[in-house]
Design a protein around this motif. Structure first.
Motif, PDB file in Angstrom:
ATOM      1  N   CYS A  48       0.801  -1.242   0.000  1.00  0.00           N
ATOM      2  CA  CYS A  48       0.000   0.000   0.000  1.00  0.00           C
ATOM      3  C   CYS A  48       0.828   1.284   0.000  1.00  0.00           C
ATOM      4  CB  CYS A  48      -1.013   0.035   1.149  1.00  0.00           C
ATOM      5  SG  CYS A  48      -2.122  -1.395   1.198  1.00  0.00           S
ATOM      6  N   THR A  65       2.760   4.534  -1.498  1.00  0.00           N
ATOM      7  CA  THR A  65       2.606   5.407  -2.662  1.00  0.00           C
ATOM      8  C   THR A  65       3.987   5.901  -3.077  1.00  0.00           C
ATOM      9  OG1 THR A  65       0.390   6.123  -1.990  1.00  0.00           O
ATOM     10  CG2 THR A  65       1.567   7.539  -3.556  1.00  0.00           C
ATOM     11  N   ASN A  73      -2.028  -2.008 -12.473  1.00  0.00           N
ATOM     12  CA  ASN A  73      -3.093  -2.867 -11.956  1.00  0.00           C
ATOM     13  C   ASN A  73      -4.427  -2.152 -12.152  1.00  0.00           C
ATOM     14  OD1 ASN A  73      -4.498  -4.919 -10.690  1.00  0.00           O
ATOM     15  ND2 ASN A  73      -4.123  -4.124  -8.649  1.00  0.00           N
ATOM     16  N   HIS A 104      -7.437  -4.300 -11.768  1.00  0.00           N
ATOM     17  CA  HIS A 104      -7.563  -4.906 -10.437  1.00  0.00           C
ATOM     18  C   HIS A 104      -7.283  -6.405 -10.438  1.00  0.00           C
ATOM     19  CE1 HIS A 104     -10.236  -1.370  -8.901  1.00  0.00           C
ATOM     20  NE2 HIS A 104      -9.063  -0.972  -9.367  1.00  0.00           N
ATOM     21  N   CYS A 126      -5.261  -3.158  -0.126  1.00  0.00           N
ATOM     22  CA  CYS A 126      -5.141  -1.715  -0.291  1.00  0.00           C
ATOM     23  C   CYS A 126      -6.415  -1.168  -0.923  1.00  0.00           C
ATOM     24  CB  CYS A 126      -3.952  -1.385  -1.197  1.00  0.00           C
ATOM     25  SG  CYS A 126      -2.403  -2.109  -0.644  1.00  0.00           S
ATOM     26  N   LEU A 150      -8.238   0.480  -3.686  1.00  0.00           N
ATOM     27  CA  LEU A 150      -7.954   0.607  -5.112  1.00  0.00           C
ATOM     28  C   LEU A 150      -8.766   1.729  -5.729  1.00  0.00           C
ATOM     29  CD1 LEU A 150      -7.999  -3.190  -6.077  1.00  0.00           C
ATOM     30  CD2 LEU A 150      -5.996  -1.744  -5.695  1.00  0.00           C
ATOM     31  N   ASP A 208      -3.143   2.554  -9.613  1.00  0.00           N
ATOM     32  CA  ASP A 208      -2.780   1.290  -8.980  1.00  0.00           C
ATOM     33  C   ASP A 208      -1.739   0.537  -9.819  1.00  0.00           C
ATOM     34  OD1 ASP A 208      -4.708   1.552  -6.841  1.00  0.00           O
ATOM     35  OD2 ASP A 208      -6.244   1.145  -8.356  1.00  0.00           O
ATOM     36  N   TYR A 209      -0.693   0.070  -9.131  1.00  0.00           N
ATOM     37  CA  TYR A 209       0.371  -0.697  -9.764  1.00  0.00           C
ATOM     38  C   TYR A 209       0.736  -1.882  -8.872  1.00  0.00           C
ATOM     39  CZ  TYR A 209       1.350   2.799 -13.375  1.00  0.00           C
ATOM     40  OH  TYR A 209       1.256   3.641 -14.473  1.00  0.00           O
ATOM     41  N   HIS A 210       1.444  -2.824  -9.451  1.00  0.00           N
ATOM     42  CA  HIS A 210       2.028  -3.926  -8.692  1.00  0.00           C
ATOM     43  C   HIS A 210       3.535  -3.787  -8.704  1.00  0.00           C
ATOM     44  CE1 HIS A 210      -1.669  -6.697  -9.185  1.00  0.00           C
ATOM     45  NE2 HIS A 210      -1.618  -6.208  -7.966  1.00  0.00           N
ATOM     46  N   SER A 237       0.951  -4.501  -3.678  1.00  0.00           N
ATOM     47  CA  SER A 237       0.077  -3.507  -4.319  1.00  0.00           C
ATOM     48  C   SER A 237       0.548  -2.128  -3.873  1.00  0.00           C
ATOM     49  CB  SER A 237      -1.382  -3.728  -3.899  1.00  0.00           C
ATOM     50  OG  SER A 237      -1.841  -4.957  -4.412  1.00  0.00           O
ATOM     51  N   LYS A 246       0.664   2.349  -5.192  1.00  0.00           N
ATOM     52  CA  LYS A 246       0.167   3.397  -6.083  1.00  0.00           C
ATOM     53  C   LYS A 246       1.378   4.177  -6.591  1.00  0.00           C
ATOM     54  CE  LYS A 246      -4.454   4.134  -4.279  1.00  0.00           C
ATOM     55  NZ  LYS A 246      -5.121   3.328  -5.285  1.00  0.00           N
TER      56      LYS A 246
END
Length: 161
Positions: free
Chosen positions: A42, A44, A73, A76, A86, A88, A134-136, A154, A156
């Motif tokens: 989570c 950023t 992501n 999702h 997190c 989303l 959102d990214y991985h 996960s 951001k």
């Protein structure tokens, strides 16, 4: 003849048992719960800024290499390995998503390694600013014997105002 067959079977059994001690069947481990680990679930991150990736890698015999992948992501999908979920953003279609994939070597003969890698996230490319959201953050660790383990976080990635 029975004696020769018995000796051959006994020899095969001894060889098989002695060889099994040399077989590495344990995957390496990625620890992102140590105090110095970053990013965490989570987190950023921000376009146009550097950050230091840090984690503890361990293996029972010898570490090999690791790779890091950052990808969007926006749909999702999930390959998070963390229990904490997190918040989303909305599902969206990528226009100019940021992608980062890089491999890193680990020095030879180590069973423990503190990864510390500086990574720069550019603000954009020839197509404009990268999509925020959102990214991985995906980590893959492989030991010298070829066993691998993965950890998906996960995160951001946003543009600073």
């Amino acid at each position: 003849m029975k004696k020769i067959l018995f000796i051959a079977m006994l020899t095969s059994l001894i060889i098989a048992c002695s060889d099994s001690k040399d077989i590495d069947d344990i995957k390496p481990e990625i620890d992102t719960n140590v105090s110095f680990a970053f990013p965490k679930q989570c987190t950023t991150l921000y376009f146009g800024e550097d950050f230091n990736f840090s984690a503890l890698f361990t293996d029972n015999i010898e570490l090999g290499s690791y790779s890091i992948s950052l990808h969007n992501n926006f749909d999702h999908h999930s390959h998070s390995t963390e229990v904490t979920e997190c918040e989303l953003g909305e599902i969206k279609t990528p226009v100019n998503p940021f992608t980062f994939i890089q491999d890193f070597e680990i020095p030879d003969n180590l069973t423990e390694y503190e990864a510390n890698q500086s990574i720069t996230i550019p603000t954009g490319d020839e197509n404009g600013l990268f999509d925020e959201g959102d990214y991985h953050f995906f980590i893959s660790l492989t030991d010298k014997q070829g066993w691998s383990t993965q950890k998906g976080l996960s995160i951001k990635i946003m543009h600073r105002e």
